[in-house]
Design a protein around this motif. Structure first.
Motif, PDB file in Angstrom:
ATOM      1  N   LEU A 193      52.117  42.971  38.168  1.00  0.00           N
ATOM      2  CA  LEU A 193      50.770  42.709  38.678  1.00  0.00           C
ATOM      3  C   LEU A 193      49.734  43.541  37.933  1.00  0.00           C
ATOM      4  CD1 LEU A 193      51.443  42.600  42.539  1.00  0.00           C
ATOM      5  CD2 LEU A 193      51.239  40.683  40.948  1.00  0.00           C
ATOM      6  N   GLY A 194      48.685  42.847  37.503  1.00  0.00           N
ATOM      7  CA  GLY A 194      47.582  43.546  36.831  1.00  0.00           C
ATOM      8  C   GLY A 194      47.723  43.606  35.337  1.00  0.00           C
ATOM      9  N   GLU A 195      48.913  43.252  34.790  1.00  0.00           N
ATOM     10  CA  GLU A 195      49.069  43.286  33.349  1.00  0.00           C
ATOM     11  C   GLU A 195      48.602  41.962  32.748  1.00  0.00           C
ATOM     12  OE1 GLU A 195      52.532  46.415  32.352  1.00  0.00           O
ATOM     13  OE2 GLU A 195      53.238  44.449  33.026  1.00  0.00           O
ATOM     14  N   THR A 196      48.150  42.020  31.478  1.00  0.00           N
ATOM     15  CA  THR A 196      47.543  40.875  30.817  1.00  0.00           C
ATOM     16  C   THR A 196      48.557  39.759  30.637  1.00  0.00           C
ATOM     17  OG1 THR A 196      46.066  42.371  29.649  1.00  0.00           O
ATOM     18  CG2 THR A 196      46.266  40.143  28.771  1.00  0.00           C
ATOM     19  N   ALA A 237      38.443  45.234  40.997  1.00  0.00           N
ATOM     20  CA  ALA A 237      38.747  46.676  40.997  1.00  0.00           C
ATOM     21  C   ALA A 237      40.246  46.919  41.117  1.00  0.00           C
ATOM     22  CB  ALA A 237      37.994  47.364  42.143  1.00  0.00           C
ATOM     23  N   ASN A 238      40.926  46.086  41.901  1.00  0.00           N
ATOM     24  CA  ASN A 238      42.386  46.208  42.050  1.00  0.00           C
ATOM     25  C   ASN A 238      43.048  45.117  41.211  1.00  0.00           C
ATOM     26  OD1 ASN A 238      42.249  48.350  43.903  1.00  0.00           O
ATOM     27  ND2 ASN A 238      41.863  46.903  45.589  1.00  0.00           N
ATOM     28  N   VAL A 250      35.110  38.177  45.250  1.00  0.00           N
ATOM     29  CA  VAL A 250      34.134  38.596  44.213  1.00  0.00           C
ATOM     30  C   VAL A 250      33.028  39.381  44.910  1.00  0.00           C
ATOM     31  CG1 VAL A 250      32.493  37.780  42.489  1.00  0.00           C
ATOM     32  CG2 VAL A 250      34.691  36.588  42.783  1.00  0.00           C
ATOM     33  N   PRO A 251      32.628  40.545  44.373  1.00  0.00           N
ATOM     34  CA  PRO A 251      31.571  41.354  45.006  1.00  0.00           C
ATOM     35  C   PRO A 251      30.281  40.536  45.145  1.00  0.00           C
ATOM     36  CG  PRO A 251      32.702  42.589  43.293  1.00  0.00           C
ATOM     37  CD  PRO A 251      33.146  41.190  43.171  1.00  0.00           C
ATOM     38  N   PRO A 252      29.452  40.849  46.131  1.00  0.00           N
ATOM     39  CA  PRO A 252      28.177  40.124  46.339  1.00  0.00           C
ATOM     40  C   PRO A 252      27.287  40.250  45.103  1.00  0.00           C
ATOM     41  CG  PRO A 252      28.263  42.101  47.687  1.00  0.00           C
ATOM     42  CD  PRO A 252      29.617  41.934  47.107  1.00  0.00           C
ATOM     43  N   GLY A 253      26.570  39.124  44.858  1.00  0.00           N
ATOM     44  CA  GLY A 253      25.618  39.126  43.733  1.00  0.00           C
ATOM     45  C   GLY A 253      26.266  38.710  42.431  1.00  0.00           C
TER      46      GLY A 253
END
Length: 637
Positions: free
Chosen positions: A572-575, A607-608, A615-618
């Protein structure tokens, strides 16, 4: 000579012989002839009008007249007929009895009572064996080539060599060799062989196989016979031949196995069978060892065993020591104190016969005799008196003292010291070798040798290999590991060599990797076998790219993972580039994700990394929201 003329001349000779045979005295019929016989086949009769039989009474050949009429054994194909009358024969022409040649290119004819073989017209088709041809001057000419000669040239005669000649026609050359083994009969004392193209049987050394291993097969005039083997020939399992063709257990008692002690059994040969008699259990054997507190007896199975016998006491070792037995074990006990032991001597109760003590060469001063007297033994010629042991000179008291190099040796003592004794010079040692400060059993000047326990780890006074990983005498110069030379210490009595260390670094050229060169412990830098880099990997400096080099290379989508090759799937998280790059099977936003992450305003590279989140706001990285709207941070626009 033409064949037809030759056949006619030969017939004339045969007819003369036949007529001579037919003129035998008929009165001889029925009289026994001299040859011995077993069957009628053993009786050879030359008269075609007489029959030979073997008398069952005399075992001799007898001759009887043949029945009147045509001779029973008249020759076929001779253009003649023999007529018998009272044992005598007359010859008449018989045109119905022409020769029957085997050659398809000639025909048998009778001309004035003489047999002839006349060639058929040339070009007449003919067949010999497996080949077809045409007749030429009385011979069947069969065309052939080397490829089919073994079939078309086979004339079915075992005694010809069939081949194809240079003109392309079959040739059947007569053979004079024995027939192959497949045509022979084992053990018939006969050999089927060829002589000028004709098969005949001759006597041969091919004896029959006997039915018993105590019989021997042999040949006599072409007849197989068997005779008994000699008496005493080994047979079967530990058996012997009896000279009559039988395998028996024994001929004499000495032939029988004696699997027992001679004191506890006996064997006899009765009716060719070995009989064994064993002594009953407990029977004492004749020869006993006196004084061993044991009695040797038979065990009932033919062997000797021991029984305790405390009455079989050993003799007294001395006047003051008595022999005893205790539960089968010999021992001694001391005679009672005061027992006379010879002359004026008495036993001391400790097994000794007490006599007045005399001064020995090492005694000195006033010495108690042990029998209530005191002896004056004078002073010491070397050393001091009573220094460690009363009334004993120091050079014989068993103690190293008074300047001695060892116990009672060296220094003031005349006795030289044995191995392991400290020394200053060779003359103090009985071996005349002083090495490493002790008397040594040899010169001990070899590489990695020492003569003290401190250096060799075993014993003082013995020249042995020094303790491993030491070099007390500096015999082994320390050399750099890369040289594969000596390490500077001894191992196993020789200078230790560098072993197992790298003596030349690994290299990698054009996708071929050669590992580190390693010292072999014998002074040689060994090169390893080169290996090819696997898969799509090439060289990276002195190493092959790999799934464990900590670098993203080859087909990898991230460091040492992915790519669908030999590397493990990414975590998880690797390309990643495709779901197959990820162990969980989800490649989202270019990284391995914990699920499909297909909802609105969801991403997996936040972030994780590797965890699907909002998705963060904005923000609206995937342009999912209409117009100028953006994600609100809760999975909606």
């Amino acid at each position: 000579m033409r064949r037809d003329v030759w056949l006619g001349a030969m017939w004339g000779l045969l007819a003369a012989a036949s007529m001579a045979a037919c003129s035998e005295d008929p009165g001889s019929a029925g009289k026994p002839s001299s040859p011995a016989c077993v069957t009628a086949d053993d009786c050879e009769i030359n008269n075609p009008c007489a029959l030979g039989t073997c008398s069952p009474v005399t075992d001799q050949c007898e001759v009887t007249p043949a029945p009147n009429g045509p001779a029973p054994n008249d020759e076929v194909g001779d253009c003649r007929q023999v007529l018998c009358q009272s044992g005598l024969g007359t010859v008449e022409e018989d045109p119905s009895d022409p020769p029957m040649p085997d050659n398809p290119c000639v025909t048998g004819q009778c001309i004035e009572g003489v047999p002839y073989e006349v060639p058929v017209p040339n070009d007449t088709p003919c067949t010999v064996g497996g080949g077809n041809g045409t007749c030429l001057d009385g011979v069947c000419a069969i065309p052939c080539d080397p490829g089919n000669a073994d079939v078309v040239c086979d004339d079915s005669n075992l005694c010809t060599v069939d081949s194809c000649d240079a003109d392309g026609f079959c040739v059947n050359d007569p053979s004079s060799d024995p027939l192959p083994d497949s045509y022979q009969t084992d053990g018939d004392c006969q050999l089927r062989t060829c002589v000028d193209g004709e098969e005949m049987t001759v006597d041969d050394d091919d004896p029959p196989v006997p039915l018993s291993e105590c019989e021997i097969g042999s040949c006599s005039s072409g007849v197989g016979v068997t005779n008994p083997a000699a008496e005493g020939v080994p047979c079967g399992s530990n058996g012997l031949c009896d000279g009559q063709g039988n395998c028996v257990g024994c001929l004499l008692a000495t032939d029988c196995p004696a699997n027992f002690s001679p004191d506890c059994g006996s064997v006899a040969c009765n009716n060719s069978i070995c009989d064994t008699t064993l002594e009953p259990s407990g029977t004492p054997i004749p020869n006993q060892t006196v004084g061993d507190c044991q009695t040797q007896v038979c065990d009932g199975a033919g062997m000797v065993t021991s029984q305790i016998d405390d009455n079989d006491v050993p003799s007294n070792p001395s006047a003051c020591t008595l022999g005893t037995c205790s539960n089968g074990t010999p021992g001694t006990t001391n005679a009672t104190a005061g027992t006379a032991c010879g002359g004026s001597d008495i036993c001391d109760g400790q097994g000794a016969c007490c006599t007045p003590t005399v001064c020995g060469p090492n005694n000195c001063g006033s010495l108690p005799s042990g029998c209530n007297t005191v002896l004056s033994c004078g002073s010491c010629s070397e050393g001091q008196c009573g220094l460690a042991v009363a009334n004993v000179c120091s050079c014989a008291d068993g103690v190293q003292n008074n300047g001695e190099q060892g116990v009672d040796c060296g220094g003031p003592c005349a006795t030289t010291c044995g191995g392991g004794t400290p020394c200053n010079q060779p003359s103090e040692c009985s071996s005349n070798f002083c090495v490493d400060g002790v008397c040594c059993n040899g010169l001990c000047n070899g590489v990695c040798e020492a003569c003290t326990q401190q250096l060799n780890g075993v014993a003082d006074g013995q020249c042995l290999a020094v303790i491993n990983t030491t070099d007390p005498d500096g015999n082994c110069t320390a050399q750099a590991p890369a040289t594969c030379g000596t390490t500077g210490v001894c191992v196993g009595g020789a200078c230790d060599m560098h072993s197992g260390n790298v003596c030349a670094p690994a290299t990698c050229v054009s996708a071929t990797f050669t590992g580190d060169w390693i010292c072999d412990g014998g002074g040689t830098c060994q090169v390893p076998s080169p290996t090819a880099c696997g898969g799509a990997y090439t060289c990276d400096g002195s190493q092959c790219e790999s799934c464990s080099d900590g670098i993203q290379n080859g087909n990898e989508t991230d460091i040492d993972c992915g790519g669908g090759g030999v590397c493990a799937d990414c975590t998880l998280g690797e390309t990643c580039q495709a779901p197959s790059d990820c162990f969980i099977g989800f490649c989202v936003d270019g990284v391995c994700c914990d699920n499909a992450c297909g909802g609105t305003c969801e991403h997996c590279n936040g972030a994780n990394l590797g965890t699907c989140s909002f998705v963060p706001p904005g923000q609206d990285p995937d342009n999912e929201c209409p117009g100028s709207n953006t994600c609100d941070g809760t999975g909606s626009c």
